[in-house]
Design a protein around this motif. Structure first.
Motif: not given
Length: 116
Positions: A59-64, A73-75, A81-82
């Motif tokens: 759940l801590k994974t970051i989508y860039k 840069l958007y993170e 996201v959920i």
């Protein structure tokens, strides 16, 4: 050619496993007539997307994503996201990332239906 409809029950399964199954079906890898430049008359329905099993550490994974402009840069973390799109939106992001990036991608992803 008739439309083939595949249903996948996502309850209790891992997100990556479901995404790879759905991607292979959407692209048509399971068909004898498979070719990279064809869209097959296939529809994939994923049910119970809200019951997907996600490991808490993920759940801590970051989508860039990057817009191409300075400071663009958007993170977002998987939790964000959920919260915003639900687990169905997260699954759609995973599947669209596995489809080859060509002119057919937007037409292929339209054959995916995700139900909470």
């Amino acid at each position: 050619m008739e439309k083939k409809i595949y249903t996948i029950d996502a309850a209790g399964q891992k997100m990556g496993r479901i995404a790879t199954k759905a991607t292979a079906l959407l692209i048509g890898k399971n068909l004898v007539e498979y070719a990279k430049n064809k869209i097959f008359n296939v529809q994939v329905i994923i049910e119970n997307a809200s019951k997907i099993d996600i490991f808490e550490g993920k759940l801590k994974t970051i989508y860039k994503r990057y817009s191409g402009f300075p400071g663009g840069l958007y993170e977002k973390s998987m939790e964000q996201v959920i919260d915003r799109k639900g687990k169905a939106g997260l699954l759609k992001i995973a599947i669209s990332g596995m489809i080859p990036r060509n002119k057919l991608k937007s037409r292929i992803i339209k054959n995916l239906i995700i139900k909470e």
